[in-house]
Design an enzyme around this catalytic site. Structure first.
Site, PDB file in Angstrom:
ATOM      1  N   SER A  25       0.759  -1.224  -0.322  1.00  0.00           N
ATOM      2  CA  SER A  25       0.043   0.044  -0.128  1.00  0.00           C
ATOM      3  C   SER A  25       0.876   1.350  -0.059  1.00  0.00           C
ATOM      4  O   SER A  25       1.836   1.574   0.891  1.00  0.00           O
ATOM      5  CB  SER A  25      -0.898   0.018   1.238  1.00  0.00           C
ATOM      6  OG  SER A  25      -1.604   1.362   1.267  1.00  0.00           O
ATOM      7  N   SER A  27      -0.623   4.197   0.738  1.00  0.00           N
ATOM      8  CA  SER A  27      -1.209   5.190   1.271  1.00  0.00           C
ATOM      9  C   SER A  27      -0.367   5.917   2.551  1.00  0.00           C
ATOM     10  O   SER A  27      -0.746   6.937   2.703  1.00  0.00           O
ATOM     11  CB  SER A  27      -2.707   4.577   1.818  1.00  0.00           C
ATOM     12  OG  SER A  27      -3.548   4.332   0.930  1.00  0.00           O
ATOM     13  N   LYS A  76     -13.718  -3.627   2.273  1.00  0.00           N
ATOM     14  CA  LYS A  76     -14.611  -2.391   1.866  1.00  0.00           C
ATOM     15  C   LYS A  76     -16.072  -2.901   2.355  1.00  0.00           C
ATOM     16  O   LYS A  76     -16.699  -2.021   2.905  1.00  0.00           O
ATOM     17  CB  LYS A  76     -14.317  -2.090   0.601  1.00  0.00           C
ATOM     18  CG  LYS A  76     -13.290  -1.257   0.517  1.00  0.00           C
ATOM     19  CD  LYS A  76     -13.051  -0.792  -0.869  1.00  0.00           C
ATOM     20  CE  LYS A  76     -11.584  -0.203  -1.263  1.00  0.00           C
ATOM     21  NZ  LYS A  76     -11.458   0.443  -2.451  1.00  0.00           N
ATOM     22  N   GLY A 139     -17.836  -5.059 -10.368  1.00  0.00           N
ATOM     23  CA  GLY A 139     -17.421  -5.707  -9.346  1.00  0.00           C
ATOM     24  C   GLY A 139     -17.199  -4.456  -8.071  1.00  0.00           C
ATOM     25  O   GLY A 139     -17.923  -3.390  -8.262  1.00  0.00           O
ATOM     26  N   GLY A 140     -16.475  -4.689  -7.145  1.00  0.00           N
ATOM     27  CA  GLY A 140     -16.495  -3.693  -6.204  1.00  0.00           C
ATOM     28  C   GLY A 140     -15.917  -2.523  -6.390  1.00  0.00           C
ATOM     29  O   GLY A 140     -16.514  -1.412  -6.186  1.00  0.00           O
ATOM     30  N   THR A 163     -19.691 -11.010 -17.081  1.00  0.00           N
ATOM     31  CA  THR A 163     -20.964 -11.416 -16.586  1.00  0.00           C
ATOM     32  C   THR A 163     -21.974 -10.399 -16.630  1.00  0.00           C
ATOM     33  O   THR A 163     -21.948  -9.540 -15.556  1.00  0.00           O
ATOM     34  CB  THR A 163     -20.852 -12.006 -15.232  1.00  0.00           C
ATOM     35  OG1 THR A 163     -19.366 -12.563 -15.031  1.00  0.00           O
ATOM     36  CG2 THR A 163     -21.920 -13.171 -14.684  1.00  0.00           C
ATOM     37  N   MET A 225      -8.523   2.262 -13.917  1.00  0.00           N
ATOM     38  CA  MET A 225      -8.151   2.531 -12.364  1.00  0.00           C
ATOM     39  C   MET A 225      -7.156   1.814 -11.664  1.00  0.00           C
ATOM     40  O   MET A 225      -6.479   2.127 -10.657  1.00  0.00           O
ATOM     41  CB  MET A 225      -9.615   2.190 -11.582  1.00  0.00           C
ATOM     42  CG  MET A 225     -10.637   2.979 -12.007  1.00  0.00           C
ATOM     43  SD  MET A 225     -12.366   2.532 -11.443  1.00  0.00           S
ATOM     44  CE  MET A 225     -12.133   2.131  -9.800  1.00  0.00           C
TER      45      MET A 225
HETATM   46  P1  ATR Z   1     -12.978  -5.555  -7.490  1.00  0.00           P
HETATM   47  O1  ATR Z   1     -13.103  -5.284  -6.072  1.00  0.00           O
HETATM   48  O2  ATR Z   1     -11.465  -5.225  -8.132  1.00  0.00           O
HETATM   49  O3  ATR Z   1     -14.038  -4.765  -8.363  1.00  0.00           O
HETATM   50  P2  ATR Z   1     -14.118  -8.079  -8.061  1.00  0.00           P
HETATM   51  O4  ATR Z   1     -15.481  -7.614  -7.274  1.00  0.00           O
HETATM   52  O5  ATR Z   1     -13.869  -9.265  -7.982  1.00  0.00           O
HETATM   53  O6  ATR Z   1     -12.959  -7.140  -7.642  1.00  0.00           O
HETATM   54  O7  ATR Z   1     -14.559  -7.432  -9.630  1.00  0.00           O
HETATM   55  C1  ATR Z   1     -13.593  -7.898 -10.754  1.00  0.00           C
HETATM   56  C2  ATR Z   1     -14.095  -7.478 -11.794  1.00  0.00           C
HETATM   57  O8  ATR Z   1     -13.313  -7.614 -13.017  1.00  0.00           O
HETATM   58  C3  ATR Z   1     -15.439  -7.777 -12.315  1.00  0.00           C
HETATM   59  O9  ATR Z   1     -16.219  -7.171 -13.216  1.00  0.00           O
HETATM   60  C4  ATR Z   1     -14.879  -9.052 -13.444  1.00  0.00           C
HETATM   61  O10 ATR Z   1     -15.767  -9.556 -14.296  1.00  0.00           O
HETATM   62  P3  ATR Z   1     -17.110 -10.818 -13.701  1.00  0.00           P
HETATM   63  O11 ATR Z   1     -17.991  -9.778 -13.037  1.00  0.00           O
HETATM   64  O12 ATR Z   1     -17.354 -11.435 -15.169  1.00  0.00           O
HETATM   65  O13 ATR Z   1     -16.291 -11.688 -13.030  1.00  0.00           O
HETATM   66  C5  ATR Z   1     -13.862  -8.572 -13.934  1.00  0.00           C
HETATM   67  N1  ATR Z   1     -12.846  -9.245 -14.465  1.00  0.00           N
HETATM   68  C6  ATR Z   1     -11.705  -9.878 -13.820  1.00  0.00           C
HETATM   69  N2  ATR Z   1     -11.027 -10.720 -14.322  1.00  0.00           N
HETATM   70  C7  ATR Z   1     -11.654 -10.782 -15.710  1.00  0.00           C
HETATM   71  C8  ATR Z   1     -11.264 -11.016 -16.966  1.00  0.00           C
HETATM   72  N3  ATR Z   1     -10.229 -12.035 -17.185  1.00  0.00           N
HETATM   73  N4  ATR Z   1     -11.794 -10.795 -17.995  1.00  0.00           N
HETATM   74  C9  ATR Z   1     -12.995 -10.098 -18.002  1.00  0.00           C
HETATM   75  N5  ATR Z   1     -13.415  -9.387 -16.838  1.00  0.00           N
HETATM   76  C10 ATR Z   1     -12.793  -9.898 -15.694  1.00  0.00           C
END
Ligand code: ATR
Length: 279
Positions: A25, A27, A76, A139-140, A163, A225
């Protein structure tokens, strides 16, 4: 009022970032630079919380008299459940990255979205109003920035995710803004966008997102990001003429917003972003 957990035992104000893992980190560096710049007497450290005892870790910090903490992956959402009160943007995200301990109560905020918007508008000088915007990921990280993005009066926001059901679920929770929002798979994207934000973690594994090149409009800002690496998304955006930015500015800006919540002073982020870039 007395602290509901214990009396403070520290003589300067203590803050920390809590996560697992946490060694990477940045931070503490950022907050130390802010404290020095604004003459605030405070300390800020990294704290590794065991995966199964985040709540106990926070209660212990409260008991020791810490004034607040930043919370990072994977806590979080757990942090949200610990709060006695929230800001509206934290409530909308369902996740918090900034906890403040005061008068025996824990308040939660989420400064990630404000940090992203501030980096895009103030540092990168992009106007978001009326811009066709694409958010990649559901995702988050995506959830954390959605509410402040929607407040920018964009010309629509498409959330694309591998997804699609997750993007649809995210949209269904945004009651007041449904007409601005739509969900898509990557393959179905067939319009150009002025702003594209990558909030997926695909870059961590150098995975390309299957998005068509035509999504990058002329003068597009492509914002990843993630920071500290060139992701396949950034490479594709660059090859399609987009202005490309990584998430370092957002990292510093979300920290500045947390610093302001705790200390009531807004640090100048420009020299801190420059310092972090030079590391
Ligand atoms: P974070 O807190 O970093 O958002 P997360 O909640 O696990 O972590 O979400 C990861 C995001 O990256 C999701 O949108 C995931 O897509 P899915 O919801 O379909 O799983 C996306 N992601 C991660 N690896 C990926 C990959 N190889 N190709 C496409 N999308 C990916």
């Amino acid at each position: 009022m007395t602290d509901k957990y214990a009396k403070p035992v520290l003589n300067i104000d203590h803050y920390a970032v809590v996560g697992n893992p946490i060694a990477h980190s940045k931070s503490p560096l950022i907050h130390s630079a802010f404290a020095k710049q604004t003459n605030q007497e405070m300390s800020y450290e990294r704290i590794l919380a065991p995966l199964d005892s985040f709540e106990a870790t926070i209660k212990e910090l409260v008991a020791q008299g810490y004034k607040g903490v930043n919370v990072t992956v994977p806590f979080k959402f757990k942090a949200f459940n610990l709060c006695d009160m929230f800001t509206e943007r934290a409530q909308a995200a369902g996740a918090v990255n900034t906890l403040t301990f005061k008068d025996g109560r824990i308040s939660g905020d989420n400064t990630d979205g404000a940090g992203l918007v501030r980096d895009m508008t103030h540092n990168l000088k992009h106007i978001l109003h009326n811009k066709r915007t694409l958010l990649l990921g559901a995702g988050g990280a995506a959830e954390g920035v959605l509410h402040p993005l929607l407040a920018c009066e964009l010309d629509g926001l498409v959330i694309a995710n591998r997804t699609i059901e997750k993007a649809e679920r995210m949209i269904s929770r945004q009651v007041g803004a449904l007409n601005q929002l739509s969900a898509s798979t990557y393959a179905d994207l067939n319009n150009p966008f002025d702003i594209i934000i990558n909030a997926t973690s695909a870059g961590l594994t150098d995975t390309e997102l299957p998005i068509p090149n035509m999504v990058f409009a002329k003068d597009c800002l492509a914002y990843d990001m993630m920071y500290g690496r060139e992701t396949p998304f950034m490479t594709q955006a660059r090859a399609n003429g987009a202005q490309v930015a990584d998430g370092l500015g957002m990292l510093v800006e979300q920290a500045a917003e947390a610093f302001y919540i705790w200390r009531g002073v807004r640090p100048d982020t420009k020299p801190v972003i420059e310092m972090m870039r030079a590391l």
